[in-house]
Design a protein around this motif. Structure first.
Motif, short mmCIF file in Angstrom:
data_model
loop_
_atom_site.label_atom_id
_atom_site.label_comp_id
_atom_site.label_asym_id
_atom_site.label_seq_id
_atom_site.Cartn_x
_atom_site.Cartn_y
_atom_site.Cartn_z
N THR A 168 -28.01 29.56 -47.57
CA THR A 168 -26.69 30.21 -47.56
C THR A 168 -25.70 29.36 -46.76
O THR A 168 -24.54 29.22 -47.15
N GLN A 192 -22.06 28.10 -47.81
CA GLN A 192 -20.92 28.48 -46.96
C GLN A 192 -20.10 27.24 -46.60
O GLN A 192 -18.88 27.25 -46.67
N SER A 215 -22.08 37.08 -51.65
CA SER A 215 -23.37 37.14 -50.97
C SER A 215 -23.93 38.55 -51.09
O SER A 215 -23.29 39.49 -50.64
N ALA A 242 -26.34 40.44 -49.49
CA ALA A 242 -27.17 40.29 -48.29
C ALA A 242 -27.45 41.66 -47.67
O ALA A 242 -26.78 42.65 -47.98
N THR A 245 -30.31 37.14 -47.02
CA THR A 245 -30.04 37.23 -48.46
C THR A 245 -31.00 38.22 -49.11
O THR A 245 -32.21 38.13 -48.92
N ASP A 304 -26.83 34.42 -53.34
CA ASP A 304 -25.45 34.05 -53.08
C ASP A 304 -25.01 33.28 -54.31
O ASP A 304 -25.81 32.63 -54.96
#
Lengths: 194, 164
Positions: free
Chosen positions: A26, A30, A46, A48, A54, A58
């Motif tokens: 992730t 990002q 995402s 999550a 997660t 994502d």
């Protein structure tokens, strides 16, 4: 499975970031999201848990530019790394064009890396793909940590077929774009063969 | 694995079918996504919608539900329905490979959407069969020496994508 849209003159490809829990999949997305021109990216989605692990995936859509008159769009996905989410991981590999394996460099995570790599190979097989032939890049992440295993030792344990391998520190972006470029390049090269 | 290819002719036919479905079902938005999350076509008020995210989440949703179906011994759940306070989402699987999504509000009803989807699904199935046939023909042609537009992609082309 690349989606070639002659009507919109677009090529759409799917890249999946795979690896053990908390290895930085992730974080890779990002960083790419934060450093990409707003016109070239969509929303970063995402799915999550409340603790930011997660849960399903994502997702980040990226426009890379035009090749031979076709817009190239890459859809980047991560899988949930935790072992018990295997059913979800399998689903995300459906129709994948290229895979990035993000390995955690910490000594204590070496077994988890190996286990996750074996899991990747097995799950790819279930979708009719072969790790030996699919566009594939290895990223050795968390190189900044004091407990990091030597890179050549990791290469020996995890490199599968001489695939491009990059050392990375995802939060600061070291190696992140190199990894993405290497896998995108292989995916586009594959198109040439078809 | 065969790539999914969409030609202009079929793209126009698909747009026509989903445009008609949108009107007949009195829906706000109708769109088609492939099972890997790539959007194929959309009709309706799309200005306020992030269709790329919608496509990916719809495919994730269908994939998860497919997984559930297999766990309990079903082949698939061909229809999914999400009911909201104002807007509702109706999802139908077409030809086991693409996903038809209809977003509608109180101007329509589940019964009407269901009825109109049935007809549209048959039309869409025909179009996707025709795409499949074209792809096969294309492949055969290529064996006879006609190159794909991507056969000549050079390293230079690819490197130029990554120039800062």
């Amino acid at each position: 499975m690349t989606f070639i849209n002659y009507a919109a003159r677009e090529i759409n490809c799917k890249i999946v970031y795979y690896g053990p829990g908390l290895c930085g999949k992730t974080t890779n997305l990002q960083y790419i999201y934060d450093r990409t021109n707003p016109a070239a990216k969509g929303k970063l989605i995402s799915l999550a848990t409340e603790t930011d692990r997660t849960l399903f995936f994502d997702f980040l859509p990226l426009d890379l530019g035009t090749v031979r008159g076709f817009k190239t769009r890459f859809h980047l996905y991560t899988v949930p790394g935790q072992v018990f989410y295997d059913a979800s991981r399998k689903l995300i590999l459906k129709g994948v064009d290229g895979v990035v394996f993000v390995a955690d460099s910490q000594e204590a995570r070496m077994d988890a890396n190996v286990e996750s790599l074996q899991n990747l190979e097995k799950n790819l097989h279930e979708h009719g793909f072969d790790l030996a032939t699919i566009p594939y890049v290895l990223q050795l992440n968390k190189r900044d940590l004091p407990t990091a295993v030597a890179a050549d030792e990791m290469y020996r344990q995890l490199n599968f077929k001489g695939e491009p391998t990059f050392e990375a520190t995802a939060p600061t972006g070291v190696g992140v774009f190199d990894t993405l470029k290497a896998v995108a390049k292989q995916v586009l090269m594959e198109l040439r063969k078809k | 694995m065969t790539d999914f290819v969409l030609f202009d002719e079929e793209f126009q036919q698909i747009k026509e079918v989903i445009g008609r479905l949108k009107a007949d079902a009195q829906a706000k938005v109708v769109f088609i996504v492939d099972k890997n999350g790539q959007q194929i076509a959309a009709q309706g008020d799309l200005e306020s919608l992030d269709t790329t995210s919608l496509a990916s989440l719809t495919a994730g949703n269908v994939a998860a539900t497919d997984g559930l179906a297999k766990l309990i011994g079903e082949k698939e759940f061909p229809v999914l329905f999400h009911e909201g306070e104002k807007d509702n989402v109706y999802i139908a699987i077409v030809d086991q490979r693409v996903i038809l999504v209809i977003i509608f509000d109180e101007h329509s009803s589940l019964g009407l959407v269901r009825l109109r989807v049935r007809k549209a699904t048959q039309d869409l199935e025909r179009i996707f069969v025709s795409i499949q046939r074209k792809v096969e023909e294309e492949k055969e042609r290529r064996h006879e020496g006609v190159d794909s537009p991507f056969a000549e992609i050079t390293d230079e082309d690819i490197d130029s994508l990554f120039r800062e």
